[in-house]
Design a protein around this motif. Structure first.
Motif, PDB file in Angstrom:
ATOM      1  N   ALA A 240       0.295   7.480   2.123  1.00  0.00           N
ATOM      2  CA  ALA A 240       0.625   7.080   0.750  1.00  0.00           C
ATOM      3  C   ALA A 240       1.710   6.016   0.712  1.00  0.00           C
ATOM      4  N   ASP A 241       2.446   5.846   1.814  1.00  0.00           N
ATOM      5  CA  ASP A 241       3.537   4.867   1.841  1.00  0.00           C
ATOM      6  C   ASP A 241       3.063   3.459   2.172  1.00  0.00           C
ATOM      7  N   LEU A 242       1.773   3.278   2.416  1.00  0.00           N
ATOM      8  CA  LEU A 242       1.260   1.939   2.710  1.00  0.00           C
ATOM      9  C   LEU A 242       1.331   1.049   1.468  1.00  0.00           C
ATOM     10  N   PRO A 243       1.838  -0.186   1.583  1.00  0.00           N
ATOM     11  CA  PRO A 243       1.805  -1.110   0.441  1.00  0.00           C
ATOM     12  C   PRO A 243       0.366  -1.496   0.100  1.00  0.00           C
ATOM     13  N   LEU A 244       0.138  -1.879  -1.141  1.00  0.00           N
ATOM     14  CA  LEU A 244      -1.225  -2.171  -1.612  1.00  0.00           C
ATOM     15  C   LEU A 244      -1.898  -3.260  -0.785  1.00  0.00           C
ATOM     16  N   ALA A 245      -1.151  -4.285  -0.404  1.00  0.00           N
ATOM     17  CA  ALA A 245      -1.754  -5.379   0.368  1.00  0.00           C
ATOM     18  C   ALA A 245      -2.289  -4.878   1.705  1.00  0.00           C
ATOM     19  N   MET A 246      -1.582  -3.937   2.320  1.00  0.00           N
ATOM     20  CA  MET A 246      -2.030  -3.400   3.601  1.00  0.00           C
ATOM     21  C   MET A 246      -3.191  -2.443   3.408  1.00  0.00           C
ATOM     22  N   GLN A 247      -3.240  -1.780   2.258  1.00  0.00           N
ATOM     23  CA  GLN A 247      -4.349  -0.862   1.981  1.00  0.00           C
ATOM     24  C   GLN A 247      -5.691  -1.591   1.995  1.00  0.00           C
ATOM     25  N   VAL A 248      -5.717  -2.817   1.464  1.00  0.00           N
ATOM     26  CA  VAL A 248      -6.947  -3.620   1.444  1.00  0.00           C
ATOM     27  C   VAL A 248      -7.419  -3.892   2.867  1.00  0.00           C
ATOM     28  N   LYS A 280       2.518  13.674  -0.355  1.00  0.00           N
ATOM     29  CA  LYS A 280       2.525  13.239  -1.748  1.00  0.00           C
ATOM     30  C   LYS A 280       1.191  13.574  -2.430  1.00  0.00           C
ATOM     31  N   ASN A 281       1.192  13.519  -3.747  1.00  0.00           N
ATOM     32  CA  ASN A 281      -0.009  13.778  -4.543  1.00  0.00           C
ATOM     33  C   ASN A 281      -0.819  12.489  -4.613  1.00  0.00           C
ATOM     34  N   LEU A 282      -1.756  12.336  -3.671  1.00  0.00           N
ATOM     35  CA  LEU A 282      -2.488  11.078  -3.571  1.00  0.00           C
ATOM     36  C   LEU A 282      -3.401  10.827  -4.777  1.00  0.00           C
ATOM     37  N   PRO A 283      -4.134  11.841  -5.301  1.00  0.00           N
ATOM     38  CA  PRO A 283      -4.936  11.587  -6.505  1.00  0.00           C
ATOM     39  C   PRO A 283      -4.098  11.077  -7.680  1.00  0.00           C
ATOM     40  N   LYS A 284      -2.878  11.595  -7.804  1.00  0.00           N
ATOM     41  CA  LYS A 284      -2.001  11.129  -8.879  1.00  0.00           C
ATOM     42  C   LYS A 284      -1.591   9.686  -8.647  1.00  0.00           C
ATOM     43  N   LEU A 285      -1.309   9.329  -7.390  1.00  0.00           N
ATOM     44  CA  LEU A 285      -0.967   7.940  -7.071  1.00  0.00           C
ATOM     45  C   LEU A 285      -2.124   6.996  -7.372  1.00  0.00           C
ATOM     46  N   VAL A 286      -3.357   7.469  -7.128  1.00  0.00           N
ATOM     47  CA  VAL A 286      -4.537   6.657  -7.454  1.00  0.00           C
ATOM     48  C   VAL A 286      -4.599   6.405  -8.956  1.00  0.00           C
ATOM     49  N   GLN A 287      -4.378   7.441  -9.746  1.00  0.00           N
ATOM     50  CA  GLN A 287      -4.396   7.293 -11.206  1.00  0.00           C
ATOM     51  C   GLN A 287      -3.306   6.341 -11.688  1.00  0.00           C
ATOM     52  N   GLU A 288      -2.164   6.360 -11.030  1.00  0.00           N
ATOM     53  CA  GLU A 288      -1.036   5.510 -11.443  1.00  0.00           C
ATOM     54  C   GLU A 288      -1.134   4.099 -10.889  1.00  0.00           C
ATOM     55  N   GLY A 289      -2.132   3.838 -10.035  1.00  0.00           N
ATOM     56  CA  GLY A 289      -2.308   2.501  -9.476  1.00  0.00           C
ATOM     57  C   GLY A 289      -1.497   2.238  -8.230  1.00  0.00           C
ATOM     58  N   GLY A 290      -0.876   3.267  -7.673  1.00  0.00           N
ATOM     59  CA  GLY A 290      -0.072   3.081  -6.471  1.00  0.00           C
ATOM     60  C   GLY A 290      -0.865   3.191  -5.186  1.00  0.00           C
ATOM     61  N   PHE A 291      -2.119   3.656  -5.298  1.00  0.00           N
ATOM     62  CA  PHE A 291      -2.972   3.771  -4.115  1.00  0.00           C
ATOM     63  C   PHE A 291      -4.388   3.405  -4.518  1.00  0.00           C
ATOM     64  N   ARG A 292      -5.042   2.595  -3.683  1.00  0.00           N
ATOM     65  CA  ARG A 292      -6.373   2.095  -4.017  1.00  0.00           C
ATOM     66  C   ARG A 292      -7.408   3.225  -4.037  1.00  0.00           C
ATOM     67  N   GLN A 293      -8.209   3.239  -5.093  1.00  0.00           N
ATOM     68  CA  GLN A 293      -9.209   4.291  -5.235  1.00  0.00           C
ATOM     69  C   GLN A 293     -10.270   4.199  -4.145  1.00  0.00           C
ATOM     70  N   ASP A 294     -10.691   2.964  -3.799  1.00  0.00           N
ATOM     71  CA  ASP A 294     -11.739   2.820  -2.787  1.00  0.00           C
ATOM     72  C   ASP A 294     -11.261   3.293  -1.415  1.00  0.00           C
ATOM     73  N   LEU A 295      -9.995   3.052  -1.088  1.00  0.00           N
ATOM     74  CA  LEU A 295      -9.463   3.538   0.179  1.00  0.00           C
ATOM     75  C   LEU A 295      -9.324   5.063   0.146  1.00  0.00           C
ATOM     76  N   PHE A 296      -8.918   5.602  -0.998  1.00  0.00           N
ATOM     77  CA  PHE A 296      -8.795   7.053  -1.137  1.00  0.00           C
ATOM     78  C   PHE A 296     -10.128   7.739  -0.873  1.00  0.00           C
ATOM     79  N   TYR A 297     -11.212   7.220  -1.460  1.00  0.00           N
ATOM     80  CA  TYR A 297     -12.531   7.819  -1.252  1.00  0.00           C
ATOM     81  C   TYR A 297     -12.985   7.675   0.201  1.00  0.00           C
ATOM     82  N   ARG A 298     -12.541   6.608   0.852  1.00  0.00           N
ATOM     83  CA  ARG A 298     -12.976   6.364   2.229  1.00  0.00           C
ATOM     84  C   ARG A 298     -12.282   7.301   3.223  1.00  0.00           C
ATOM     85  N   ILE A 299     -10.987   7.576   3.003  1.00  0.00           N
ATOM     86  CA  ILE A 299     -10.262   8.436   3.943  1.00  0.00           C
ATOM     87  C   ILE A 299     -10.344   9.911   3.548  1.00  0.00           C
TER      88      ILE A 299
END
Length: 460
Positions: A240-248, A280-299
């Motif tokens: 969850a600590d990965l920055p958005l640019a690295m998540q892509v 951390k609560n990753l689904p909540k981070l996805v809703q808040e835009g702090g974690f990419r939804q496509d990466l969340f579904y992939r991992i």
């Protein structure tokens, strides 16, 4: 490999021929089926070591066969052949219990990797005793920990990405290691990385490697974490600590099974299984835009929850005995044991820091107890900073001034307390002419506690 048999299920004769030829060159015997009905009959009659099935069949879907195999032939791993770009279908198959997937047009190198990996499941090894509840790295006898061990054994037979959730200190990395050690990649590397500990400007180089001269300071080629884990498992802790640019970039590397080192123009294939975790609560981070939804579904193809220690108090005594033995071995001292009141005190404690906190509590108590017996009072629960300074009081020496190297008047408490302890021990040893028994008495601690602290501080 002549003892291995693979069932190929596809309604296209050309595809069946291609797969048969490829497997024959690997020394693997094959059976073929054009539809689900024939496949079920062959599975019941022959018990092959792997099933390769297309998704679209005349009398049903490949996922139907995955479900059937899970119920009637669970010892046979099944891999699905999906249409190019249909990642959603592949993830659906993995969730249903598929071992892995390969996309059309089938890359033969990727197919050979998959087959070799799957056939290892039928070889003698840790996964062969799947019905036995061997503790391995996950100690305990509570229903929660038994269930967790059963889940890790099952997930070890898949290549699906697993997302491990749980509180800090609950043992998420141990769970990841168990999955790795019980699976077909057990002979490959297990590479664990704390995503929150890597500076953002170095992340791409750390994960994917770099070419010599690609940036200032790149004095030699570097493989990076993905390539270091090739043939094994990459564990992304605190993802969850990965920055958005690295998540892509991470999403692309996972989906394409390839990385492009910094400064390179070509992509390098990697064969890894990705496990990830966070407290951390990753689904909540996805809703808040702090974690990419496509990466969340992939991992998060499969989610595995690690129970907190307070929900399994019956495991505390087993864990404590193991930890105390490890501490004793490390510091070459006789092991200490817990008194009944200490066991009850630990069982009643809430453990916000989970197993990691239990380790810290016992390590501290180990140095403070008398006669190799840890009582409830030796645990000093909730008084960590005060206890860390115990043994330095009463020496008649003033405390050193707090270090002033940090900004805005902040101090590094851990280093400050360590410097106090170091100075107190040095003065006691000098005053007793390096007689450790006398120095320990002067400090008001046991000889074992002094020996432990000398080793911990690197003063031996």
């Amino acid at each position: 490999m002549t003892s291995h048999t693979v069932l190929i299920v596809d309604d296209e004769p050309d595809i069946r021929d291609l797969l048969e030829i490829t497997l024959a060159r690997m020394g693997v015997a094959t059976l073929t089926a054009p539809d689900l009905t024939t496949a079920r009959q062959l599975l019941s009659a022959h018990q092959p070591q792997l099933c390769l099935t297309d998704m679209n069949l005349p009398d049903g879907c490949g996922i139907d066969l995955v479900h059937w195999i899970q119920q009637h032939a669970p010892a046979t791993p099944v891999a699905v052949i999906t249409a190019y770009g249909s990642m959603e279908t592949a993830i659906e198959a993995l969730k249903a219990g598929a071992f892995d997937f390969v996309s059309k047009p089938v890359e033969l190198a990727r197919l050979r990797e998959l087959v070799n990996s799957a056939l290892k499941l039928s070889e003698p090894g840790p996964q062969a005793s799947a019905e036995q509840d061997e503790p391995g790295l996950l100690l305990g006898q509570s229903p929660q920990i038994r269930k967790l061990r059963a889940q890790t054994r099952k997930l070890a037979r898949s290549q699906a990405p697993v997302f491990i959730c749980g509180e800090s200190g609950s043992g998420k990395e141990l769970v990841a290691r168990m999955i790795h050690l019980q699976g077909p990649r057990r002979d490959g590397p297990f590479v664990a990385v704390n995503c929150g500990a890597i500076p953002s400007e170095l992340m791409e180089s750390e994960f994917f490697g770099h070419k010599k001269g690609s940036f200032t300071g790149a004095v030699e080629n570097k493989d990076g974490l993905f390539r270091s884990a090739d043939g094994g498992t990459l564990f992304l802790d605190e993802v969850a600590d990965l920055p958005l640019a690295m998540q892509v970039k991470l999403l692309r590397a996972i989906q394409e099974k390839a990385v492009r080192p910094v400064g390179d123009t070509r992509e390098i294939p990697v064969d890894i299984r990705v496990l990830s975790a966070t407290h951390k609560n990753l689904p909540k981070l996805v809703q808040e835009g702090g974690f990419r939804q496509d990466l969340f579904y992939r991992i998060n193809v499969i989610e595995l929850a690690v129970p907190p220690l307070r929900e399994r108090p019956e495991d505390i005594e087993i864990l404590a005995e193991h930890i105390l033995q490890r501490i004793a071995d490390e510091y070459e001292c006789p092991p200490a044991s817990l008194t009944p009141d200490a066991v009850e005190r630990l069982k009643a404690y809430d453990f916000p820091g989970n197993v990691r906190e239990l380790e810290n509590i016992l390590e501290r108590a180990f140095t403070l107890c008398d006669n190799d017996r840890i009582s409830a009072k030796d645990l000093h629960l909730g008084n960590g900073a005060q206890d860390a300074m115990a043994g330095t009081a009463g020496t008649g020496n003033p405390l050193p001034a707090p270090p002033s190297s940090l900004p805005d008047g902040e101090i590094d408490l851990e280093n400050y307390l360590e410097s106090i302890e170091r100075q107190a021990i040095e003065r006691a040893l000098e005053a007793t002419r390096w007689n450790k028994t006398a120095a320990a008495k002067r400090l008001g601690i046991s000889f074992r506690a002094l020996r432990y602290r000398l080793k911990k501080l690197g003063m031996e």
